[in-house]
Write a protein that holds these residues in place. Structure first.
Motif, PDB file in Angstrom:
ATOM      1  N   UNK A   1       0.824  -1.208   0.000  1.00 16.53           N
ATOM      2  CA  UNK A   1       0.000   0.000   0.000  1.00 16.53           C
ATOM      3  C   UNK A   1       0.853   1.250   0.000  1.00 16.53           C
ATOM      4  N   UNK A   2       1.853   1.264   0.862  1.00 17.01           N
ATOM      5  CA  UNK A   2       2.702   2.448   0.974  1.00 17.01           C
ATOM      6  C   UNK A   2       3.500   2.681  -0.311  1.00 17.01           C
ATOM      7  N   UNK A   3       4.003   1.601  -0.898  1.00 17.68           N
ATOM      8  CA  UNK A   3       4.790   1.733  -2.132  1.00 17.68           C
ATOM      9  C   UNK A   3       3.905   2.243  -3.277  1.00 17.68           C
ATOM     10  N   UNK A   4       2.678   1.757  -3.317  1.00 20.66           N
ATOM     11  CA  UNK A   4       1.726   2.251  -4.334  1.00 20.66           C
ATOM     12  C   UNK A   4       1.602   3.776  -4.258  1.00 20.66           C
ATOM     13  N   UNK A   5       1.464   4.268  -3.034  1.00 23.57           N
ATOM     14  CA  UNK A   5       1.336   5.717  -2.844  1.00 23.57           C
ATOM     15  C   UNK A   5       2.626   6.433  -3.256  1.00 23.57           C
ATOM     16  N   UNK A   6       3.765   5.889  -2.836  1.00 24.06           N
ATOM     17  CA  UNK A   6       5.046   6.541  -3.127  1.00 24.06           C
ATOM     18  C   UNK A   6       5.342   6.521  -4.622  1.00 24.06           C
ATOM     19  N   UNK A   7       4.890   5.471  -5.291  1.00 22.40           N
ATOM     20  CA  UNK A   7       5.048   5.371  -6.741  1.00 22.40           C
ATOM     21  C   UNK A   7       4.250   6.493  -7.416  1.00 22.40           C
ATOM     22  N   UNK A   8       3.030   6.698  -6.913  1.00 18.19           N
ATOM     23  CA  UNK A   8       2.181   7.769  -7.453  1.00 18.19           C
ATOM     24  C   UNK A   8       2.811   9.134  -7.164  1.00 18.19           C
ATOM     25  N   UNK A   9       3.598   9.188  -6.088  1.00 20.90           N
ATOM     26  CA  UNK A   9       4.270  10.443  -5.723  1.00 20.90           C
ATOM     27  C   UNK A   9       5.603  10.590  -6.464  1.00 20.90           C
ATOM     28  N   UNK A  10       5.872   9.641  -7.362  1.00 14.19           N
ATOM     29  CA  UNK A  10       7.044   9.700  -8.256  1.00 14.19           C
ATOM     30  C   UNK A  10       8.371   9.803  -7.527  1.00 14.19           C
TER      31      UNK A  10
ATOM     32  N   UNK B   1      -4.748  10.469  -2.616  1.00 13.39           N
ATOM     33  CA  UNK B   1      -3.604  10.988  -1.863  1.00 13.39           C
ATOM     34  C   UNK B   1      -4.130  12.034  -0.882  1.00 13.39           C
ATOM     35  N   UNK B   2      -4.072  11.707   0.388  1.00 11.82           N
ATOM     36  CA  UNK B   2      -4.551  12.633   1.411  1.00 11.82           C
ATOM     37  C   UNK B   2      -3.369  13.434   1.958  1.00 11.82           C
ATOM     38  N   UNK B   3      -3.395  14.734   1.774  1.00 10.02           N
ATOM     39  CA  UNK B   3      -2.275  15.597   2.148  1.00 10.02           C
ATOM     40  C   UNK B   3      -2.430  16.064   3.587  1.00 10.02           C
ATOM     41  N   UNK B   4      -1.433  15.788   4.419  1.00  8.37           N
ATOM     42  CA  UNK B   4      -1.482  16.253   5.811  1.00  8.37           C
ATOM     43  C   UNK B   4      -0.683  17.539   6.014  1.00  8.37           C
ATOM     44  N   UNK B   5       0.374  17.738   5.198  1.00 16.52           N
ATOM     45  CA  UNK B   5       1.159  18.952   5.376  1.00 16.52           C
ATOM     46  C   UNK B   5       2.280  19.058   4.356  1.00 16.52           C
ATOM     47  N   UNK B   6       2.770  20.265   4.161  1.00 14.99           N
ATOM     48  CA  UNK B   6       3.857  20.479   3.197  1.00 14.99           C
ATOM     49  C   UNK B   6       4.539  21.812   3.452  1.00 14.99           C
ATOM     50  N   UNK B   7       5.743  21.963   2.877  1.00 17.67           N
ATOM     51  CA  UNK B   7       6.392  23.273   2.826  1.00 17.67           C
ATOM     52  C   UNK B   7       6.427  23.685   1.348  1.00 17.67           C
ATOM     53  N   UNK B   8       7.200  24.694   0.994  1.00 14.39           N
ATOM     54  CA  UNK B   8       7.173  25.194  -0.385  1.00 14.39           C
ATOM     55  C   UNK B   8       7.666  24.143  -1.380  1.00 14.39           C
ATOM     56  N   UNK B   9       8.703  23.384  -0.980  1.00 16.05           N
ATOM     57  CA  UNK B   9       9.217  22.332  -1.875  1.00 16.05           C
ATOM     58  C   UNK B   9       8.173  21.237  -2.045  1.00 16.05           C
ATOM     59  N   UNK B  10       7.498  20.913  -0.960  1.00 12.03           N
ATOM     60  CA  UNK B  10       6.441  19.908  -1.028  1.00 12.03           C
ATOM     61  C   UNK B  10       5.293  20.375  -1.913  1.00 12.03           C
ATOM     62  N   UNK B  11       4.980  21.651  -1.808  1.00 14.17           N
ATOM     63  CA  UNK B  11       3.903  22.220  -2.614  1.00 14.17           C
ATOM     64  C   UNK B  11       4.225  22.143  -4.110  1.00 14.17           C
ATOM     65  N   UNK B  12       5.479  22.420  -4.443  1.00 19.11           N
ATOM     66  CA  UNK B  12       5.889  22.317  -5.845  1.00 19.11           C
ATOM     67  C   UNK B  12       5.712  20.894  -6.364  1.00 19.11           C
ATOM     68  N   UNK B  13       6.088  19.946  -5.531  1.00 17.07           N
ATOM     69  CA  UNK B  13       5.919  18.545  -5.930  1.00 17.07           C
ATOM     70  C   UNK B  13       4.434  18.235  -6.121  1.00 17.07           C
ATOM     71  N   UNK B  14       3.609  18.740  -5.199  1.00 13.10           N
ATOM     72  CA  UNK B  14       2.165  18.508  -5.303  1.00 13.10           C
ATOM     73  C   UNK B  14       1.604  19.038  -6.620  1.00 13.10           C
TER      74      UNK B  14
ATOM     75  N   UNK C   1      -0.247  16.738  -9.356  1.00 13.93           N
ATOM     76  CA  UNK C   1      -1.616  17.060  -9.758  1.00 13.93           C
ATOM     77  C   UNK C   1      -1.772  16.964 -11.278  1.00 13.93           C
ATOM     78  N   UNK C   2      -0.677  17.304 -11.977  1.00 16.58           N
ATOM     79  CA  UNK C   2      -0.743  17.254 -13.440  1.00 16.58           C
ATOM     80  C   UNK C   2      -0.689  15.830 -13.980  1.00 16.58           C
ATOM     81  N   UNK C   3       0.015  14.961 -13.284  1.00 11.93           N
ATOM     82  CA  UNK C   3       0.252  13.618 -13.842  1.00 11.93           C
ATOM     83  C   UNK C   3      -0.617  12.524 -13.233  1.00 11.93           C
ATOM     84  N   UNK C   4      -1.026  12.686 -11.990  1.00 11.45           N
ATOM     85  CA  UNK C   4      -1.729  11.593 -11.315  1.00 11.45           C
ATOM     86  C   UNK C   4      -3.218  11.642 -11.603  1.00 11.45           C
TER      87      UNK C   4
END
Lengths: 384, 384
Positions: B85-94, B318-331, B335-338
């Motif tokens: 389950x966790x790997x599935x999520x991380x894969x989606x997170x590239x 993908x349930x987002x609990x928190x991020x900083x600016x770098x995390x936001x850029x990744x998000x 959003x474009x690919x997932x």
């Protein structure tokens, strides 16, 4: 042998109940007095303030000869069905008289019952409770209104006697002292309403002793009466995890009330700590009274299904909580004539079978009361 | 952009986790670090000692750029499925790399995984747990035994990568300091095992502070870590009222364990107060380990059905609990690919739909934590 029956909850057993028993004994000096008593969950949809064993013991000490438990599936019912269930049991116990307190003991309850026997409330007004609609219909039929709670119960008993074709005579007793709904302890007398006793108990245990029979210290050993707040964490939890379609399998949980119960809980999420009282006031509508909803709350807490209620109705039994020698003699007689099982000790089969709902209710109650309610419990035997 | 993923529970977030993050940052100075974190119920079948928001915040403060919640239906699973389950999520997170602590960081986990990929434990011996049977089978295949808990998790991750055909490289980190199962706080170092921290916390909150990152006072504001004992009254109640056939609708609650859970509870009726621990030790057998049963206990507590687990698997998010600016850029990039929904605030549809199990778990947890976990909660945004 004259047998006098009583339908009671004893929540808690107080001087008013003692007075009633003395009056009955005065009129029927040699009668056997049998009480059909609610177990640990009561007609008004609440847990009993002390457990059924303590209350049965007090009744025996005060002069009752036999205590039988009213199954929980009858307890969580509106007055009419509650009365029907209790009368069925008392009929099987071959009582001659039903004694009950009434605000108007002079009423001819059976004659009144004959008049209103087929009266039903007009339930089409959605802004009124069933109880209110019924009362209006009764007033229309009788030409005067029956409003006092014990008079209404008496009428329900009389109707149940007619429905069950029971040959039971009524013996109404004029109520003295406190009104049923009175909230404060009276100053210069020793009879107080059960609700005023429970209320005072929450504040100060010692204050209530004068209103209880001598020897009741053991009854109020707990700081607080058992109340809904003790079971509220469990009910709240159940309302969170139970899907709507599963709630609808429960007895009388229909017509959208299941949705309302869950939805209002969710809307109160931010209230902390959230009480049962706050939640119920929020769920209440003109149609769903506080008492009706409290009963449904017990149904949800105990997860009582339609199937369980029906099963109990079809497989009646007599669960013995306690007796003295006179009560024992009556039991021997009943054993010869009744086809209902007489349950004194719960067997493995019974706890999964006919008595499973009571057994479940007892286990839930025991999580708070911390004493097993059914398994390995034998009837109380009182040697006078 | 290099993305490094971590699978974590942070129960609680301690200096060992901080050390791991610093090591990752040292190796990948410009990487985005993403954590897939269990929510409020964990892989070993227990509630988290502090809520998911507090733990997510700490991870962000310690240098993580994005925290995603692992759905509860993946959390209450044995290691292999948890990892999948966790790997599935991380894969989606590239992610490019998966970083994890291991007792033997020198192992080639992917090579090992290829060898044991199709190994299953011989589950025909009824006196041994699945975990033990599996470990025996792995040892037979590899020629040496993998026994340490983090090595085993690493192997599970590697297998999940193969199963998911994910192009993720492994980055094992040598674990330092306390052993995973160590029960006592070490005297002369500042890294302690999570379980020793939870244990000490129960005795004295102040004792654990040296083992937590600076600024963790707020985390241990509670006298006690949240534990199973907080939820035990609810579980016990549920085991009393739920019929066997209904228990069998729950995920993985089969093969008689449902009966055993109820029966052992009933046999302990006289024990007062009865703890979760006492009950579980009584239910335990050679086949059903403590951890396996703890997971089933969470399933019963949350009433997680087979249907819910299957529904979650088919409708990932993908349930987002928190991020900083770098995390936001990744998000933004994801959003474009997932094609998976990116959930930042839970809508009415989602709480009844795809995220309903997490939402339910959050509400149950909140009855103890006393702070809403999902409704109207927005992701933590960290400005560095």
């Amino acid at each position: 042998m004259t047998v006098v029956g009583i339908i009671a909850e004893y929540n808690p057993f107080h001087n008013g109940h003692l007075y009633q028993l003395r009056e009955i004994r005065r009129h029927f000096p040699n009668a056997v007095i049998v009480v059909v008593m609610s177990g640990n969950f009561l007609e008004r949809g609440e847990p009993a303030c002390v457990d059924k064993w303590t209350r049965a013991k007090q009744a025996l000490v005060a002069g009752v000869n036999l205590v039988i438990e009213l199954p929980v599936t009858y307890c969580v019912q509106p007055a009419d069905r509650f009365a029907e269930g209790a009368i069925k049991l008392l009929q099987e116990l071959q009582i001659d008289y039903l004694a009950f307190g009434a605000e108007h003991a002079s009423y001819d309850f059976l004659a009144m019952a004959r008049k209103v026997q087929h009266v039903h409330g007009d339930f089409s007004r959605f802004n009124e409770s069933y109880a209110a609609a019924y009362q209006r219909a009764v007033t229309g039929k009788l030409g005067y209104s029956v409003e006092q709670p014990n008079d209404l119960l008496g009428l329900a008993y009389a109707k149940a006697i007619l429905i069950n074709h029971a040959s039971i005579k009524l013996y109404p007793l004029q109520r003295v002292g406190a009104a049923y709904h009175e909230q404060n302890l009276p100053a210069n007398q020793f009879i107080a309403s059960a609700s005023s006793i429970r209320r005072a108990w929450k504040q100060d245990t010692k204050k209530v002793l004068p209103y209880l029979p001598i020897g009741s210290q053991a009854v109020i050993q707990r700081d607080q009466p058992v109340s809904w707040e003790d079971f509220w964490p469990l009910l709240r939890y159940q309302l969170i995890v139970t899907p709507l379609e599963q709630l609808r399998q429960l007895y009388d949980v229909t017509a959208g009330v299941e949705y309302r119960m869950q939805q209002q809980l969710e809307s109160l999420m931010a209230v902390s700590p959230l009480t049962f009282e706050t939640w119920l006031q929020k769920v209440k509508t003109k149609r769903y009274t506080y008492t009706h909803l409290s009963r449904l709350a017990v149904v949800v807490l105990l997860q009582l299904t339609n199937q369980e209620v029906e099963q109990q109705r079809q497989n009646p039994y007599l669960r013995v909580l306690g007796f003295d020698i006179a009560g024992q003699n009556l039991l021997h007689q009943i054993k010869k004539t009744s086809r209902w099982p007489l349950i004194t000790k719960i067997s493995q089969n019974e706890k999964k079978g006919i008595i499973s709902s009571d057994y479940k209710a007892g286990r839930i109650y025991a999580t708070v009361w911390q004493q097993a309610q059914d398994l390995k419990r034998l009837p109380i035997i009182l040697n006078r």
